[in-house]
Design an enzyme around this catalytic site. Structure first.
Site, PDB file in Angstrom:
ATOM      1  N   GLY A   1       0.828  -1.195   0.000  1.00  0.00           N
ATOM      2  CA  GLY A   1       0.000   0.000   0.000  1.00  0.00           C
ATOM      3  C   GLY A   1       0.864   1.246   0.000  1.00  0.00           C
ATOM      4  CB  SER A   2       0.631   4.518  -1.636  1.00  0.00           C
ATOM      5  OG  SER A   2       1.029   3.949  -2.869  1.00  0.00           O
TER       6      SER A   2
ATOM      7  CG  HIS B   1      -1.304  -0.388   7.032  1.00  0.00           C
ATOM      8  ND1 HIS B   1      -0.780  -1.591   7.401  1.00  0.00           N
ATOM      9  CD2 HIS B   1      -0.720  -0.066   5.868  1.00  0.00           C
ATOM     10  CE1 HIS B   1       0.077  -1.998   6.495  1.00  0.00           C
ATOM     11  NE2 HIS B   1       0.143  -1.093   5.551  1.00  0.00           N
TER      12      HIS B   1
ATOM     13  CB  THR C   1      12.174  49.095  18.775  1.00  0.00           C
ATOM     14  OG1 THR C   1      12.822  50.350  18.973  1.00  0.00           O
ATOM     15  CG2 THR C   1      11.994  48.834  17.289  1.00  0.00           C
TER      16      THR C   1
ATOM     17  CG  ASP D   1      12.134  34.905  22.002  1.00  0.00           C
ATOM     18  OD1 ASP D   1      11.451  35.950  21.879  1.00  0.00           O
ATOM     19  OD2 ASP D   1      13.180  34.705  21.375  1.00  0.00           O
TER      20      ASP D   1
ATOM     21  N   GLY E   1      20.698  48.392  15.892  1.00  0.00           N
ATOM     22  CA  GLY E   1      19.389  47.884  15.470  1.00  0.00           C
ATOM     23  C   GLY E   1      18.836  48.601  14.257  1.00  0.00           C
TER      24      GLY E   1
ATOM     25  CB  THR F   1      16.149  40.998  18.631  1.00  0.00           C
ATOM     26  OG1 THR F   1      15.846  40.230  17.468  1.00  0.00           O
ATOM     27  CG2 THR F   1      16.407  42.429  18.251  1.00  0.00           C
ATOM     28  CB  SER F   2      16.182  41.550  23.892  1.00  0.00           C
ATOM     29  OG  SER F   2      14.970  41.294  23.373  1.00  0.00           O
TER      30      SER F   2
ATOM     31  CG  ASP G   1       1.058  -5.990   0.958  1.00  0.00           C
ATOM     32  OD1 ASP G   1       0.323  -5.545   0.052  1.00  0.00           O
ATOM     33  OD2 ASP G   1       1.618  -5.265   1.798  1.00  0.00           O
TER      34      ASP G   1
END
Ligand code: ADP
Ligand code: MG
Length: 563
Positions: free
Chosen positions: A56-57, A221, A485, A393, A477, A435-436, A112
């Site tokens: 089977g696929s 399956h 910001t 975050d 920045g 970034t901070s 099968d």
């Protein structure tokens, strides 16, 4: 159901078309859902045994993906999770069988076995040399029980590899079959599902799992497993799978094995590396020698989240068959022998910079402590804001930095202000990330440089340092006031301080600036991708500045009250 498909009934044909068009050396057997090597005539002429698999696929890249030198000659693709017809298998056998014959590798499912078995029978009647082996590696099922026997799952790929290597080496059908059978006897697998999968034609998941439930020993399956248990850490889970397989194969201490950590389709690659780590740890605990390890997506149940772990008991011949080259891209090539010790390269440590003795600075330490404690207290509010306009975050990152600062704050007591700011910068750089982290580190470093040589800075010196720090953040920045910001809090505060205002006044200006960001469309940072969707929510970085500045002002007020 949401899938990248056109018509559920066309998925298999369109998948085959996409595969064959995007790979070299493959062809479709005209009128059949069969993928074959495009050099089958040459192979037949060279006296090569052909290897045919399929089923089977829905298990991609198995099996069509493994058609190529060193693995399969052809793959017969049934409907999703449905055995291909006898006629499709027969067409494949007729197309690839030369004088050396063909080996069929079949997974142990009734459909099968029947369709491949009947096709082999018919082909033999036509005078073709055809043999068949059946893979039954699922160790979650009791082989001696009254059932259809163990199912064939991911270990099948290792059987393809072993048989394919023997065929590529020009061995006889009898030899190729014997090697395949030895691999089958030596391989075992067990899996776990974290989610079900959805067959396109059904449109609905095959079973449901509670938030906290996982399914051990599932079928590929989408059939439910043998046991439903509560979620547990991956190390425990993988140890459980591996131990059952090792017990099932009767693997003893010191036995060399190959491990296959297989993604069932919907597991992030990140988690697969944890699975590999856990498998190595569990094998190590049993004293089993892992000679080869492969981690990846080998045999799937469409988009099911989860994994399986296969073990193959090795001997020299099986190992060299696994190591032999194979050209099918889903086979990653020669497995690695996992490192016993974690390879580490030592990083040269930053020169600590002798903490030059200076006058005690209790006010500076009190201010930093207050700022750090405030950031810890504000973690969940900042996380919440960043989740709405960024990636969520910020609260955790700043709290982590603040905790690190608090852990080392006693060491700041007898250092010059410049040296304290430099230490803060290094700690933020090391612990905050994102970034901070970089922006705070840059600002603090510039502020430190501004105060260099001034052991007892005046209020004006501090104002200058603050302004320098804010400017450094704007420069690195590439942002200005009004870009939504942290600068919208920092710059107004810096301006007040430069004008001679006190810190409480500056903190008030920072708060007003932060609140105003709720009305500013974003132009910098992650928020800028959200456009006007962020309106109404203040910038978390600016809110963070207002919060710690307010804490600093409060601490200094208290300090001068005491003094
Ligand atoms: P990220 O998760 O995108 O790496 P953080 O969560 O660490 O970023 O920090 C987000 C905050 O950083 C924003 O709320 C904003 O105040 C500030 N910020 C983002 N880009 C810039 C920039 N180019 N200049 C100054 N501050 C910025
Ligand atoms: Mg963020």
């Amino acid at each position: 159901m949401k899938k990248l498909i056109n018509d559920p009934s066309a998925v298999v044909d369109e998948m085959i078309e996409g595969l064959v068009r995007s790979r070299e050396g493959l062809a479709i057997l005209a009128g059949q859902r069969v993928v074959v090597r495009d050099d089958i005539e040459t192979l037949k002429g060279a006296g090569r045994v052909a290897i045919v698999s399929g089923g089977g696929s829905g298990h991609e890249p198995a099996h069509a993906g493994y058609v190529g030198e060193g693995m399969l000659t052809a793959a017969v693709c049934g409907d999703v999770f449905t055995s291909p017809s006898t006629d499709a298998v027969l067409a494949a056998i007729r197309a690839v069988t030369g004088p050396a014959g063909t080996l069929l590798i079949v997974k142990n499912y009734t459909g099968d076995r029947l369709n491949f078995g009947l096709a082999a029978e018919i082909a033999r009647g036509e005078g073709l040399l055809v043999e068949m082996v059946v893979v039954a590696d699922d160790m979650s099922i009791d082989a001696s029980g009254d059932n259809a026997g163990r199912r064939g799952i991911a270990g099948t790929v290792l059987v393809h590899k072993v048989a394919g290597a023997a065929a590529a080496a020009g061995r006889t059908l009898a030899h190729v079959k014997r090697e395949a059978e030895r691999a089958i006897a030596a391989v075992g697998t067990m899996g776990v599902a974290l989610s079900p999968c959805t067959v396109p034609a059904a449109g609905k998941p095959s079973f449901t799992l509670g938030e906290d439930e996982i399914e051990l020993g599932l079928g590929i399956h989408g059939e439910a497993g043998v046991e439903r248990v509560a979620w547990r850490p991956v190390d425990d889970l993988v140890a459980l799978l591996l131990n059952r397989v090792l017990d099932g194969l009767d693997v003893r201490e010191g036995q060399p094995v190959a491990l296959l950590a297989n993604n069932l389709g919907g597991t992030p690659a990140m988690e697969m590396d944890l699975v590999a780590r856990a498998a190595l740890k569990a094998a190590d605990a049993r004293g089993v020698r892992v000679e080869r390890l492969w981690t990846g997506t080998f045999l799937t149940a469409i988009e099911m989240a989860g994994c399986s772990v296969s073990v193959l008991r090795l001997d020299d011949d099986l190992l060299s068959a696994l190591d032999a080259p194979a050209s099918a891209p889903p086979w990653p090539g020669k497995g690695v022998r996992p490192r016993v010790d974690l390879p580490l390269v030592e990083v040269p440590r930053e020169a600590a910079g002798a903490p030059e003795p200076a006058a005690p600075n209790p006010a500076v330490v009190a201010a930093i402590r207050a700022a750090a404690e405030r950031l810890v207290a504000e973690e969940s509010r900042l996380t919440d804001l960043d989740r709405q306009v960024g990636d969520g975050d910020l609260g955790a990152n700043l709290a982590r930095g603040a905790e690190a600062v608090l852990a080392e704050i006693e060491g700041y007591r007898d250092r010059s202000p410049a040296s304290v700011l430099r230490a803060l910068s290094a700690t933020m750089r090391r612990t905050v990330g994102g970034t901070s982290g970089a922006l705070y580190a840059a600002g603090l470093l510039r502020a430190a440089n501004t105060l260099e040589g001034r052991t007892a800075p005046s209020v004006k010196d501090w104002a200058e340092a603050f302004q320098g720090g804010a400017q450094a953040i704007a420069e690195i920045g590439d942002a200005r006031q009004g870009d939504r910001t942290m600068l919208d809090a920092l710059l107004p505060a810096a301006e007040r301080l430069a004008g001679g205002a006190d810190l409480s006044d500056a903190a008030g200006a920072a708060q007003a600036g932060a609140e105003a960001t709720a009305r500013i469309p974003p132009r910098r940072g992650r928020s800028s991708y959200l456009g006007s969707r962020v309106l109404g929510i203040p910038d978390p970085g600016a809110e963070a500045v207002a919060a710690w500045l307010d804490a600093v002002a409060g601490a200094l007020r208290a300090h001068s009250g005491e003094a």
